[in-house]
Design a protein around this motif. Sequence first.
Motif, mmCIF file in Angstrom:
data_model
loop_
_atom_site.group_PDB
_atom_site.id
_atom_site.type_symbol
_atom_site.label_atom_id
_atom_site.label_comp_id
_atom_site.label_asym_id
_atom_site.label_seq_id
_atom_site.Cartn_x
_atom_site.Cartn_y
_atom_site.Cartn_z
ATOM 1 N N PHE A 1 0.869 -1.176 0.000
ATOM 2 C CA PHE A 1 0.000 0.000 0.000
ATOM 3 C C PHE A 1 0.907 1.228 0.000
ATOM 4 O O PHE A 1 1.648 1.415 0.967
ATOM 5 C CB PHE A 1 -0.901 0.033 1.245
ATOM 6 C CG PHE A 1 -1.959 -1.021 1.258
ATOM 7 C CD1 PHE A 1 -3.033 -0.969 0.383
ATOM 8 C CD2 PHE A 1 -1.898 -2.081 2.151
ATOM 9 C CE1 PHE A 1 -4.020 -1.944 0.400
ATOM 10 C CE2 PHE A 1 -2.869 -3.054 2.173
ATOM 11 C CZ PHE A 1 -3.938 -2.988 1.295
ATOM 12 N N SER A 2 0.852 1.999 -1.046
ATOM 13 C CA SER A 2 1.683 3.209 -1.172
ATOM 14 C C SER A 2 3.145 2.925 -0.819
ATOM 15 O O SER A 2 3.755 3.647 -0.034
ATOM 16 C CB SER A 2 1.167 4.323 -0.265
ATOM 17 O OG SER A 2 -0.208 4.460 -0.374
ATOM 18 N N GLY A 3 3.670 1.862 -1.354
ATOM 19 C CA GLY A 3 5.083 1.543 -1.131
ATOM 20 C C GLY A 3 5.344 0.743 0.141
ATOM 21 O O GLY A 3 6.436 0.218 0.329
ATOM 22 N N ASN A 4 4.365 0.662 1.051
ATOM 23 C CA ASN A 4 4.582 -0.103 2.292
ATOM 24 C C ASN A 4 4.081 -1.527 2.125
ATOM 25 O O ASN A 4 2.944 -1.741 1.684
ATOM 26 C CB ASN A 4 3.826 0.548 3.463
ATOM 27 C CG ASN A 4 4.351 1.923 3.756
ATOM 28 O OD1 ASN A 4 5.553 2.154 3.703
ATOM 29 N ND2 ASN A 4 3.444 2.846 4.043
ATOM 30 N N LEU A 5 4.922 -2.477 2.510
ATOM 31 C CA LEU A 5 4.535 -3.883 2.393
ATOM 32 C C LEU A 5 3.594 -4.256 3.532
ATOM 33 O O LEU A 5 3.971 -4.194 4.704
ATOM 34 C CB LEU A 5 5.772 -4.764 2.459
ATOM 35 C CG LEU A 5 6.362 -5.251 1.145
ATOM 36 C CD1 LEU A 5 7.624 -6.030 1.402
ATOM 37 C CD2 LEU A 5 5.369 -6.100 0.366
ATOM 38 N N ALA A 6 2.376 -4.629 3.194
ATOM 39 C CA ALA A 6 1.432 -5.075 4.226
ATOM 40 C C ALA A 6 1.570 -6.579 4.419
ATOM 41 O O ALA A 6 1.483 -7.090 5.533
ATOM 42 C CB ALA A 6 0.007 -4.719 3.824
ATOM 43 N N VAL A 7 1.767 -7.285 3.313
ATOM 44 C CA VAL A 7 1.986 -8.732 3.359
ATOM 45 C C VAL A 7 3.161 -9.025 2.425
ATOM 46 O O VAL A 7 3.202 -8.523 1.304
ATOM 47 C CB VAL A 7 0.728 -9.506 2.905
ATOM 48 C CG1 VAL A 7 1.018 -11.000 2.861
ATOM 49 C CG2 VAL A 7 -0.448 -9.221 3.830
#
Lengths: 260, 305
Positions: free
Chosen positions: B12-18
Amino acid sequence: MRKALIVFRKEWREILKNKLILYTIGVPPILLAILPLVMMYFMRNEPVDPEDLAMYAQFVAALPWLTPQEVVMYVLLNQFVLMFLMMPVVIPVTIASFSIIGEKEQRSLEPLLATPIRVTELLAGKTLAAVVPALLTTWAAFAIFLAGAYFLATPALLRALLSPMWWLAFFVMAPLFCILSVAIGVVISSRVNDTRVAQQIGGLIVLPVVALAMLQTFGKVLYTTQTFALASVVLAAVDVLVIRVGSNLFQREAILTRWK
Amino acid sequence: MMIETHGLSRKFSGNLAVDGLTIEVREGEVFGLLGPNGAGKTTTVRMLACLIRPTSGTARINGYELGRDNQQIRRICGILTETPGLYEKLSARENLLYFAWLYDVQDPEAQVRKYLQMLGLWDKRDEPVGIFSKGMRQKVAIARALIHEPRLLFLDEPTAALDPESAKTVRDFIEELKSENRTIFLCTHNLDEAERLSDRIGVIRQRLIAVDTPDGLRRGLFGRQTVVQLAEVTPALVDALRGLDFISHVNQDGNRLLVSLSDPDAQNPVIVERLVRAGAKVQYVSEVKHSLEDVYLTLVREETQ
């Protein structure tokens, strides 16, 4: 489209349990149908105000088959065409905001989107739920108005009122306004979490309609069938544009990750 | 296999959630997914339930490919979201009928009746759910998730924010579902609940840290340990145990000896015999069972470090 009808039916179950929405749908059409009739009733035996006659002098020349008094009445009643067109603008945006923001408030969108419904079916169901009551009430109000006008208007004025312009307004522009209103409702609902805020923002879309009515009231322009035909084309183009924006926002992924 | 994922990731927006989730969940299995807030549990469920697309990786649900066969996947999955998400002005019956229609259930009325009766809500069927207690709403949400008899059920925090009695009712109901051979994918913070209900547990913190049965996780992390309570511990008794080659560690804690070994069933009798011969008075012998909380916290801390 069977699932769109399922959504439509459920939306209506909810609307019928919400008095505020019912008043929004029911009261304005009654007022808008009665007001022009009351105006016609009082104007028909009154002499025309010379100031009004001066303001509408150009229209008297343009409508030679009507008496000056009928011209003044015609111009004033013409405003009500535009007033009637406020209903397909206000009612759908109110219902659409209630419907979509209601889902957000109740957090029911996620389980709903997990079902095998296509988002186009969901959007179609919600659009139908907003458009059908708006159109029915607009047409019902117009029918009441025409029934009253049949008894109150002179034959020449009645013929003028039944011009293609009015039919164009009610059967082409009204549906186009409804669709525009729902699409705007979707766009607003994707950014706002409060039904009242959404309705207030949505209410702003009546301003152009009011402004157009004012132009005629002050004798600046007389709307004709050609004007309304042109307006319908412009409106259809705007509809396509806003529907595309609304459809892009109304996707499973966008709803769950980007909507506020 | 009901669920197979390979390197499933979501940004999400460059951040790894999984990050690169690879798991397999068998048909009929209850799989518990544990992880701290923001670990990616809900994102995982949303990807598997075809609500959001993975950024990369692949997954198959009951043989259907995620992304390609989403409509088929949606038909066989039921989801209980973190909040019940019911239509508050509609009755319990109307809420369930709506979903029964959307899932093309053959006899919607009968199905609604079945679950409302099963969950003890039949008498309240025509009352708006807005006046229901949290526990009652959760029951309606569970009935909604099951209305089309899904083969795979995603339960996201099913007992969160419920009072103990309602939570027990919901847990008991999930246990009943276990016996129906449904596959259940359970996300929870409640470790006791996870242990009680799950056949296997996965611990996630963006990426999968560990996956095994609850006992398997304990063994993998802490090995197996036996505690021996003696009347008195002497250095000679500790030395007597250290002489056994299958014992890896012996720690003294007051009059208790904590013994690390590999096969308690076979090795405990040998330990007791050795201690008695050395003059010990054995009061009791038991296996040390670490709580799932110990396992979970250790795994998450190790991952953080």
